[in-house]
Design a protein around this motif. Structure first.
Motif, PDB file in Angstrom:
ATOM      1  N   SER A   5       0.864  -1.183   0.000  1.00  0.00           N
ATOM      2  CA  SER A   5       0.000   0.000   0.000  1.00  0.00           C
ATOM      3  C   SER A   5       0.893   1.222   0.000  1.00  0.00           C
ATOM      4  O   SER A   5       1.528   1.542   1.013  1.00  0.00           O
ATOM      5  N   ASN A   6       0.958   1.892  -1.143  1.00  0.00           N
ATOM      6  CA  ASN A   6       1.839   3.056  -1.310  1.00  0.00           C
ATOM      7  C   ASN A   6       1.002   4.324  -1.182  1.00  0.00           C
ATOM      8  O   ASN A   6       0.645   4.973  -2.163  1.00  0.00           O
ATOM      9  N   TRP A   7       0.687   4.677   0.072  1.00  0.00           N
ATOM     10  CA  TRP A   7      -0.190   5.813   0.339  1.00  0.00           C
ATOM     11  C   TRP A   7       0.462   7.108  -0.095  1.00  0.00           C
ATOM     12  O   TRP A   7       1.665   7.311   0.078  1.00  0.00           O
ATOM     13  N   SER A   8      -0.344   8.033  -0.660  1.00  0.00           N
ATOM     14  CA  SER A   8       0.164   9.301  -1.165  1.00  0.00           C
ATOM     15  C   SER A   8      -0.175  10.476  -0.251  1.00  0.00           C
ATOM     16  O   SER A   8      -0.183  11.618  -0.685  1.00  0.00           O
ATOM     17  N   ASN A   9      -0.490  10.189   1.013  1.00  0.00           N
ATOM     18  CA  ASN A   9      -0.663  11.217   2.045  1.00  0.00           C
ATOM     19  C   ASN A   9      -1.898  12.084   1.866  1.00  0.00           C
ATOM     20  O   ASN A   9      -1.938  13.218   2.346  1.00  0.00           O
ATOM     21  N   GLY A  10      -2.890  11.574   1.166  1.00  0.00           N
ATOM     22  CA  GLY A  10      -4.148  12.299   1.008  1.00  0.00           C
ATOM     23  C   GLY A  10      -5.315  11.343   1.124  1.00  0.00           C
ATOM     24  O   GLY A  10      -5.159  10.120   1.074  1.00  0.00           O
ATOM     25  N   PHE A  11      -6.513  11.877   1.247  1.00  0.00           N
ATOM     26  CA  PHE A  11      -7.698  11.039   1.345  1.00  0.00           C
ATOM     27  C   PHE A  11      -7.847  10.164   0.098  1.00  0.00           C
ATOM     28  O   PHE A  11      -7.924  10.671  -1.032  1.00  0.00           O
ATOM     29  N   GLY A  12      -7.874   8.853   0.284  1.00  0.00           N
ATOM     30  CA  GLY A  12      -8.237   7.919  -0.778  1.00  0.00           C
ATOM     31  C   GLY A  12      -7.278   7.823  -1.945  1.00  0.00           C
ATOM     32  O   GLY A  12      -7.690   7.456  -3.042  1.00  0.00           O
ATOM     33  N   VAL A  13      -5.993   8.105  -1.744  1.00  0.00           N
ATOM     34  CA  VAL A  13      -5.096   8.198  -2.896  1.00  0.00           C
ATOM     35  C   VAL A  13      -3.806   7.419  -2.644  1.00  0.00           C
ATOM     36  O   VAL A  13      -3.190   7.542  -1.594  1.00  0.00           O
ATOM     37  N   ASN A  14      -3.460   6.559  -3.598  1.00  0.00           N
ATOM     38  CA  ASN A  14      -2.231   5.771  -3.559  1.00  0.00           C
ATOM     39  C   ASN A  14      -1.417   5.997  -4.821  1.00  0.00           C
ATOM     40  O   ASN A  14      -1.981   6.233  -5.902  1.00  0.00           O
ATOM     41  N   LYS A  15      -0.093   5.908  -4.703  1.00  0.00           N
ATOM     42  CA  LYS A  15       0.773   5.901  -5.875  1.00  0.00           C
ATOM     43  C   LYS A  15       0.756   4.501  -6.486  1.00  0.00           C
ATOM     44  O   LYS A  15       0.787   3.503  -5.759  1.00  0.00           O
ATOM     45  N   ILE A  16       0.722   4.449  -7.818  1.00  0.00           N
ATOM     46  CA  ILE A  16       0.735   3.167  -8.520  1.00  0.00           C
ATOM     47  C   ILE A  16       1.915   3.154  -9.479  1.00  0.00           C
ATOM     48  O   ILE A  16       1.926   3.865 -10.489  1.00  0.00           O
ATOM     49  N   PHE A  17       2.914   2.326  -9.151  1.00  0.00           N
ATOM     50  CA  PHE A  17       4.096   2.216 -10.002  1.00  0.00           C
ATOM     51  C   PHE A  17       4.181   0.813 -10.598  1.00  0.00           C
ATOM     52  O   PHE A  17       3.155   0.218 -10.900  1.00  0.00           O
ATOM     53  N   GLY A  18       5.370   0.278 -10.745  1.00  0.00           N
ATOM     54  CA  GLY A  18       5.551  -1.002 -11.422  1.00  0.00           C
ATOM     55  C   GLY A  18       5.891  -2.129 -10.466  1.00  0.00           C
ATOM     56  O   GLY A  18       6.427  -1.920  -9.379  1.00  0.00           O
ATOM     57  N   ALA A  19       5.605  -3.356 -10.913  1.00  0.00           N
ATOM     58  CA  ALA A  19       5.884  -4.558 -10.122  1.00  0.00           C
ATOM     59  C   ALA A  19       7.311  -5.036 -10.362  1.00  0.00           C
ATOM     60  O   ALA A  19       7.872  -4.851 -11.439  1.00  0.00           O
ATOM     61  N   TYR A  20       7.878  -5.702  -9.348  1.00  0.00           N
ATOM     62  CA  TYR A  20       9.210  -6.294  -9.468  1.00  0.00           C
ATOM     63  C   TYR A  20       9.162  -7.819  -9.469  1.00  0.00           C
ATOM     64  O   TYR A  20      10.198  -8.461  -9.581  1.00  0.00           O
ATOM     65  N   THR A  21       7.970  -8.378  -9.332  1.00  0.00           N
ATOM     66  CA  THR A  21       7.827  -9.828  -9.452  1.00  0.00           C
ATOM     67  C   THR A  21       7.706 -10.201 -10.927  1.00  0.00           C
ATOM     68  O   THR A  21       7.329  -9.374 -11.767  1.00  0.00           O
ATOM     69  N   THR A  22       8.016 -11.458 -11.234  1.00  0.00           N
ATOM     70  CA  THR A  22       7.957 -11.922 -12.625  1.00  0.00           C
ATOM     71  C   THR A  22       7.024 -13.110 -12.821  1.00  0.00           C
ATOM     72  O   THR A  22       6.716 -13.469 -13.955  1.00  0.00           O
ATOM     73  N   LYS A  23       6.544 -13.729 -11.713  1.00  0.00           N
ATOM     74  CA  LYS A  23       5.686 -14.908 -11.841  1.00  0.00           C
ATOM     75  C   LYS A  23       4.383 -14.786 -11.056  1.00  0.00           C
ATOM     76  O   LYS A  23       3.373 -15.349 -11.450  1.00  0.00           O
ATOM     77  N   VAL A  24       4.405 -14.073  -9.930  1.00  0.00           N
ATOM     78  CA  VAL A  24       3.192 -13.923  -9.120  1.00  0.00           C
ATOM     79  C   VAL A  24       2.809 -12.453  -9.071  1.00  0.00           C
ATOM     80  O   VAL A  24       3.665 -11.569  -9.236  1.00  0.00           O
ATOM     81  N   PRO A  25       1.530 -12.156  -8.850  1.00  0.00           N
ATOM     82  CA  PRO A  25       1.084 -10.757  -8.919  1.00  0.00           C
ATOM     83  C   PRO A  25       1.579  -9.927  -7.749  1.00  0.00           C
ATOM     84  O   PRO A  25       1.766 -10.410  -6.635  1.00  0.00           O
ATOM     85  N   THR A  26       1.791  -8.645  -8.032  1.00  0.00           N
ATOM     86  CA  THR A  26       2.001  -7.640  -6.996  1.00  0.00           C
ATOM     87  C   THR A  26       0.808  -6.702  -7.039  1.00  0.00           C
ATOM     88  O   THR A  26       0.494  -6.147  -8.091  1.00  0.00           O
ATOM     89  N   ILE A  27       0.136  -6.550  -5.910  1.00  0.00           N
ATOM     90  CA  ILE A  27      -1.064  -5.717  -5.864  1.00  0.00           C
ATOM     91  C   ILE A  27      -0.894  -4.607  -4.847  1.00  0.00           C
ATOM     92  O   ILE A  27      -0.206  -4.759  -3.834  1.00  0.00           O
ATOM     93  N   ASP A  28      -1.510  -3.467  -5.136  1.00  0.00           N
ATOM     94  CA  ASP A  28      -1.558  -2.336  -4.208  1.00  0.00           C
ATOM     95  C   ASP A  28      -2.985  -2.234  -3.688  1.00  0.00           C
ATOM     96  O   ASP A  28      -3.944  -2.233  -4.469  1.00  0.00           O
ATOM     97  N   ILE A  29      -3.126  -2.154  -2.370  1.00  0.00           N
ATOM     98  CA  ILE A  29      -4.444  -2.051  -1.730  1.00  0.00           C
ATOM     99  C   ILE A  29      -4.544  -0.715  -1.019  1.00  0.00           C
ATOM    100  O   ILE A  29      -3.585  -0.247  -0.388  1.00  0.00           O
ATOM    101  N   ALA A  30      -5.706  -0.082  -1.141  1.00  0.00           N
ATOM    102  CA  ALA A  30      -5.932   1.227  -0.527  1.00  0.00           C
ATOM    103  C   ALA A  30      -5.643   1.190   0.971  1.00  0.00           C
ATOM    104  O   ALA A  30      -5.825   0.170   1.642  1.00  0.00           O
TER     105      ALA A  30
END
Length: 518
Positions: free
Chosen positions: A220-245
């Motif tokens: 969870s890459n919170w962006s310090n505001g109500f309801g907002v996260n930063k969404i960048f890239g994954a570093y895994t190659t076989k299993v998913p990387t997910i960002d949760i609010a």
């Protein structure tokens, strides 16, 4: 007597030419303002690009769709345009992400897979969650590592508050706000130490977890505001990387901590497309008197894909497209050629513009000026001379023709310092071309829209973008008409206070021509 008469006649002619030029400038500027105000295409363009095509992550079909859309749009305005390949990138297409808590109760969670995340191969994966524990050192971490097999692993700190600081400052007691900030700072330090003791970083840890058998990485890459996260890239190659609010991540974190052993189910659909070509879109209004000298407009076209890339850099793109449309209609026969560059892969290191600089020295050496816009939807309020010693002269003259309600908001700094990065103007500054950033007022850009899941159409302030299109079009007109060629003389840079060494001009950096691959 004859000589005096000749001198007088010449003086009248020159004065007449000056009056004519001033009258022409006034008429062109007035027409630019009227066209931008009464026939704005900004909302239509924004809807087509942001709602219809969506985000423009390099290597995705949507990026190529946007390139083709821009070419067609320019051609519909009678402007020559093309897509110019500069490299290749890992091809990837986002699919549906669905994340649910299924134990101890059922709740659909807010989140998404990161860019370039592997999929779940058409299946829904259900598993318990574990948190990276606070272990003594990397040896203890290696001993613990087998525990991740078959689990989703949470690698982000749980935030102590989902309220931004300005909310605390407005409503909390002074003592309460100070306590929260102190406790949070201590928690951030403790979490940083926790990750450090694994022997890995936030970038290198996910592949290790994947190799150890984790079924997914949760952050969870919170962006310090109500309801907002930063969404960048994954570093895994076989299993998913997910960002949760933040809100849902905190819920899961607390349940894991209290021993409830919550479970989530994840379906992440995405497609790997192999290496795909990547492009810059270039459009041109040919000059009539000095066709081999160039006034350039500039904005990166790509985006991250948590939202739709509306203010980073949809608004910069729209500013330049609208300025070109207006110029073609009001000023169809410029003295110098007016080019616009819509760059690819700015987000991964200014790659499209750096490639253009490498590939087109014949253009770069003859650039009269370049104007770039890339920091949100706000009206332009800053213009730095980027270290060019005489930038005050020509930029000042051109700005004097801009209507006062727009001009008076622009703070100038001369000679300024050369930008070594940040956006695509820096690719040109590095090789000595007079390139400048049209820098905008914030509108909480860094917190709420820069690289976030909330960077969408509704965040655009169209009055400000229209102001920027007017400013850009007038500056391009004035730069094209200017009888003088702009000076590239550089100022002497001050001593670096950290090193004591003389300041140096930024060095040219080569573009990454094949990206997203090992």
């Amino acid at each position: 007597m004859r000589r005096n008469t000749t001198v007088f006649a010449l003086a009248l002619l020159l004065a007449g030419n000056g009056v004519f030029a001033q009258t022409k400038d006034s008429l062109i500027v007035k027409s630019i303002v009227e066209e931008a105000t009464n026939n704005s295409q900004l909302q239509k363009l924004a809807h087509e690009l942001l709602d219809g095509i969506g985000p423009r992550l390099v290597g995705t079909p949507q990026m190529k769709q946007a390139n083709d859309w821009a070419v067609a749009k320019y051609q519909s305005w009678g402007i020559t345009a093309k897509n110019e390949q500069w490299g290749e990138w890992r091809g990837w297409e986002r699919g549906i992400t669905h994340i649910d808590m299924v134990y101890p109760r059922v709740k659909t969670l807010e989140g998404m897979q990161l860019a370039w995340s592997p999929s779940t191969a058409g299946k829904t994966v259900t598993a318990e969650l574990v948190i990276i524990p606070d272990l003594a050192d990397s040896v203890a971490f290696k001993q613990w590592l087998p525990a991740v097999k078959g689990k989703f692993v949470m690698i982000s700190m749980s935030q102590p508050t989902g309220r931004p600081d300005y909310n605390w400052d407005e409503f909390a007691t002074k003592e309460s706000a100070e306590k929260m900030k102190k406790d949070r700072a201590a928690q951030v330090t403790a979490w940083s130490n926790r990750i450090s003791k694994t022997g890995y970083t936030g970038r290198t840890l996910p592949p290790v977890l994947e190799k150890a058998g984790a079924v997914g990485v949760v952050m969870s890459n919170w962006s310090n505001g109500f309801g907002v996260n930063k969404i960048f890239g994954a570093y895994t190659t076989k299993v998913p990387t997910i960002d949760i609010a933040l809100e849902d991540y905190g819920l899961l974190y607390r349940l894991v901590e209290d021993g409830t052993n919550p479970k989530i189910s994840v379906r992440a659909d995405s497609k790997e497309l192999g290496l795909v070509p990547t492009f810059n879109t270039i459009a041109e209004i040919k000059g009539t008197e000095k066709p081999n000298e160039y006034v350039m407009l500039s904005a990166h076209f790509d985006s991250w894909d948590g939202g739709t890339g509306a203010t980073d850099n949809g608004t910069g793109t729209l500013t330049m497209m609208e300025a070109m449309r207006i110029l073609k209609k009001i000023y169809p026969n410029p003295k110098r050629t007016i080019l616009v560059g819509h760059w690819g892969s700015e987000e991964q290191g200014l790659n499209g513009s750096r490639a253009f600089v490498e590939d087109h020295p014949e253009i770069v050496k003859n650039i009269q000026v370049l104007f770039n816009q890339d920091n949100g939807t706000g009206r332009v309020v800053n213009l730095s001379g980027q270290g060019f010693l005489h930038a005050y002269d020509y930029l000042g003259r051109w700005l004097s023709k801009v209507p006062a309600d727009i001009r008076n908001q622009v703070e100038t700094r001369f000679p300024g310092a050369p930008g070594g990065g940040g956006s695509d103007f820096a690719s040109f500054v590095a090789v000595g071309a007079p390139a400048f950033s049209l820098s905008s007022i914030s509108w909480s850009y860094g917190t709420y829209t820069w690289h976030t899941n909330r960077d969408t159409y509704d965040k655009i302030v169209f009055d400000d973008v229209r102001s920027n299109a007017i400013l850009t079009a007038i500056l391009a007109y004035m730069a094209s008409e200017d009888p003088a060629t702009t000076s590239r003389e550089k100022s002497v840079l001050p001593v670096n206070p950290r090193t004591g060494a003389p300041g140096t001009w930024p060095a040219q950096t080569k573009a990454t021509r094949k990206g997203g691959v090992n």
